[in-house]
Design an enzyme around this catalytic site. Structure first.
Site, PDB file in Angstrom:
ATOM      1  N   ASP A   1       0.839  -1.203   0.000  1.00 34.47           N
ATOM      2  CA  ASP A   1       0.000   0.000   0.000  1.00 34.47           C
ATOM      3  C   ASP A   1       0.873   1.251   0.000  1.00 34.47           C
ATOM      4  O   ASP A   1       2.030   1.201   0.413  1.00 34.47           O
ATOM      5  CB  ASP A   1      -0.897   0.025   1.239  1.00 34.47           C
ATOM      6  CG  ASP A   1      -1.853  -1.149   1.264  1.00 34.47           C
ATOM      7  OD1 ASP A   1      -2.141  -1.708   0.196  1.00 34.47           O
ATOM      8  OD2 ASP A   1      -2.290  -1.518   2.380  1.00 34.47           O
TER       9      ASP A   1
HETATM   10  N1  URA Z   1      -1.178  -5.935   3.987  1.00 32.59           N
HETATM   11  C1  URA Z   1      -1.704  -4.684   3.951  1.00 32.59           C
HETATM   12  O1  URA Z   1      -2.770  -4.430   4.510  1.00 32.59           O
HETATM   13  N2  URA Z   1      -1.009  -3.742   3.283  1.00 32.59           N
HETATM   14  C2  URA Z   1       0.169  -3.965   2.675  1.00 32.59           C
HETATM   15  O2  URA Z   1       0.771  -3.041   2.096  1.00 32.59           O
HETATM   16  C3  URA Z   1       0.707  -5.260   2.731  1.00 32.59           C
HETATM   17  C4  URA Z   1      -0.002  -6.234   3.404  1.00 32.59           C
END
Ligand code: URA
Length: 243
Positions: free
Chosen positions: A111
């Site tokens: 993310d």
């Molecule tokens: N899980 C999440 O919620 N975000 C990420 O970036 C990676 C794993």
């Protein structure tokens, strides 16, 4: 392999541009100036050259780790934040693949607000292997949670929680509290926002997320956010499961 072909394969531009760079005296090979674009080099693996002062080592396939900083998107066409690809030098983004300029690609996504270990390569088979659920490559996340982490939450994350898009529970392969508001979570799948949704499912909330490890490979301590480095052949082999 001809020098212009070597440069082309490593992402320094079209064959014509690469020939021009050599002929104009911008290239050295193993410390010596070389202005013949058709000069032949038999052993290309590990060949050290410079292009306009930039040192480079020939790699048939590129495997790199990036310390992803917060506020970057793992997309080539980001919507809001700068793309992680802007953190890589042009040759890594311009490596040709089957005749087209494709460059390296991230193996999975993090993310925009997640930091830490991201792998990129131009080896399609490796991307497929690492991304395949069959291979269960464990990924370790360091989580900072809004509310205190208690033993019941850890137990639920290990036992499995149901997320909104699938009735089958997802469980952490390992989970331990590392502080009052922090925990280390190991996942072998990669569902959309999985860590955030799992924490929400046990009544908590992710405030900070950092990926510290993929399989045997830990994020290098000396790699600052935004920096990248090549993976050593032994590291790639270990990620492949020794094959
Ligand atoms: N899980 C999440 O919620 N975000 C990420 O970036 C990676 C794993």
């Amino acid at each position: 392999m001809q020098l212009q072909e070597i440069l082309y394969s490593q992402g320094f531009g079209t064959r014509r541009v690469c020939a021009g760079l050599v002929q104009q005296g911008y290239v050295t090979v193993e410390g010596r100036a070389e202005d013949d674009a058709f000069a032949e080099f038999e052993a290309t693996d590990g060949l050290a050259f410079t292009v306009q002062g930039t040192p480079w080592i020939y790699q048939a396939k590129a495997y790199v780790m990036l310390h992803k900083p917060a506020g970057t998107e793992c997309s080539q066409k980001p919507s809001t934040y700068p793309s992680i690809y802007t953190l890589l030098p042009a040759p890594l983004r311009q490596r040709p693949n089957k005749g087209a300029v494709q460059g390296v690609q991230a193996i999975g996504r993090l993310d925009q607000d997640t930091t830490g270990l991201l792998l990129l390569t131009d080896d399609g088979q490796f991307i497929h292997r690492m991304g395949s659920p069959k291979h269960h490559v464990p990924k370790v996340y360091e989580v900072t949670a809004k509310h205190p982490v208690d033993a019941a939450q850890v137990q639920k994350l290990l036992a499995g929680v149901v997320l909104d898009d699938d009735p089958k529970p997802v469980r952490a392969a390992a989970c331990e509290a590392t502080g009052e508001h922090t925990l280390r979570l190991t996942l072998t799948e990669g569902k959309y926002h999985q860590v955030k949704r799992m924490l929400a499912a046990v009544g908590n909330r992710v405030e900070g997320l950092h990926r510290s490890r993929i399989g045997e490979l830990a994020l290098s301590q000396d790699l600052a956010p935004g920096q990248w480095r090549w993976l050593a052949p032994a590291e790639v082999q270990a990620l492949r499961g020794g094959k």
